[in-house]
Motif scaffolding. Structure first.
Motif, PDB file in Angstrom:
ATOM      1  N   ILE A  28       0.847  -1.189   0.000  1.00  0.00           N
ATOM      2  CA  ILE A  28       0.000   0.000   0.000  1.00  0.00           C
ATOM      3  C   ILE A  28       0.883   1.239   0.000  1.00  0.00           C
ATOM      4  O   ILE A  28       1.846   1.333   0.757  1.00  0.00           O
ATOM      5  CB  ILE A  28      -0.947  -0.020   1.220  1.00  0.00           C
ATOM      6  N   VAL A  36      -3.463   0.851  -3.253  1.00  0.00           N
ATOM      7  CA  VAL A  36      -4.300   1.327  -2.152  1.00  0.00           C
ATOM      8  C   VAL A  36      -4.923   0.134  -1.437  1.00  0.00           C
ATOM      9  O   VAL A  36      -5.032  -0.953  -2.011  1.00  0.00           O
ATOM     10  CB  VAL A  36      -5.411   2.294  -2.650  1.00  0.00           C
ATOM     11  N   ALA A  37      -5.342   0.354  -0.216  1.00  0.00           N
ATOM     12  CA  ALA A  37      -5.985  -0.713   0.561  1.00  0.00           C
ATOM     13  C   ALA A  37      -7.353  -1.011  -0.038  1.00  0.00           C
ATOM     14  O   ALA A  37      -8.064  -0.104  -0.482  1.00  0.00           O
ATOM     15  CB  ALA A  37      -6.129  -0.285   2.007  1.00  0.00           C
TER      16      ALA A  37
END
Length: 159
Positions: free
Chosen positions: A134, A153-154
């Motif tokens: 991330i 991204v998460a």
């Protein structure tokens, strides 16, 4: 590859030449993997294969001019945070792109889900499998095409 026509539900085996007729277009793409087994990449390719379903999506880029022949000449390089982590080409595929599509056509019908027109098929990780965390930046450069880039991204739950 984008599939050109519905595959018959009763045809189990394809030659590369037969499979090539099912290819509507060839695009640069990034296969995104993800699953419940975090260290899958560290366990090697057989672990990744055994987790069938590790493919989490496909980011489709530009169409490759010349179809299969154009893709055969393509070189790709993956950089994560500016560091090269893999270089490859379709030449790494045993039997080539059409042979990989032949396997996909055969496997899909054996699983009871013959490929349909408009579906996408990824022929494999031509540059290898690369872990990304991330916040890291990825850039994928393809010979003669605009690079693809993004930030990891998460995952968030669907609304």
């Amino acid at each position: 590859m984008r599939i050109a026509a519905d595959a018959p539900a009763d045809k189990l085996d394809y030659s590369p030449a037969e499979a090539a007729a099912f290819i509507a277009a060839v695009h640069a793409a990034v296969e995104v993997a993800g699953g419940p087994l975090a260290p899958v990449n560290e366990l090697g390719p057989t672990a990744s294969t055994a987790v069938f379903g590790n493919n989490n999506g496909l980011i489709v880029g530009e169409e490759i001019v010349g179809g299969i022949e154009g893709a055969d000449a393509l070189r790709a390089e993956v950089l994560i945070d500016g560091q090269s982590v893999g270089v490859g080409s379709a030449a790494k595929l045993p039997g080539g792109i059409a042979a990989a599509v032949a396997v996909a056509l055969s496997m899909a019908v054996r699983l009871g889900r013959p490929l349909k027109a408009g579906q996408w098929v990824s022929t494999g990780a031509l540059t290898g499998v690369h872990s990304i965390a991330i916040g890291q930046q990825a850039r994928i450069a393809f010979t003669g095409l605009a690079p693809m880039s993004g930030t990891a991204v998460a995952a968030t739950p669907a609304a």
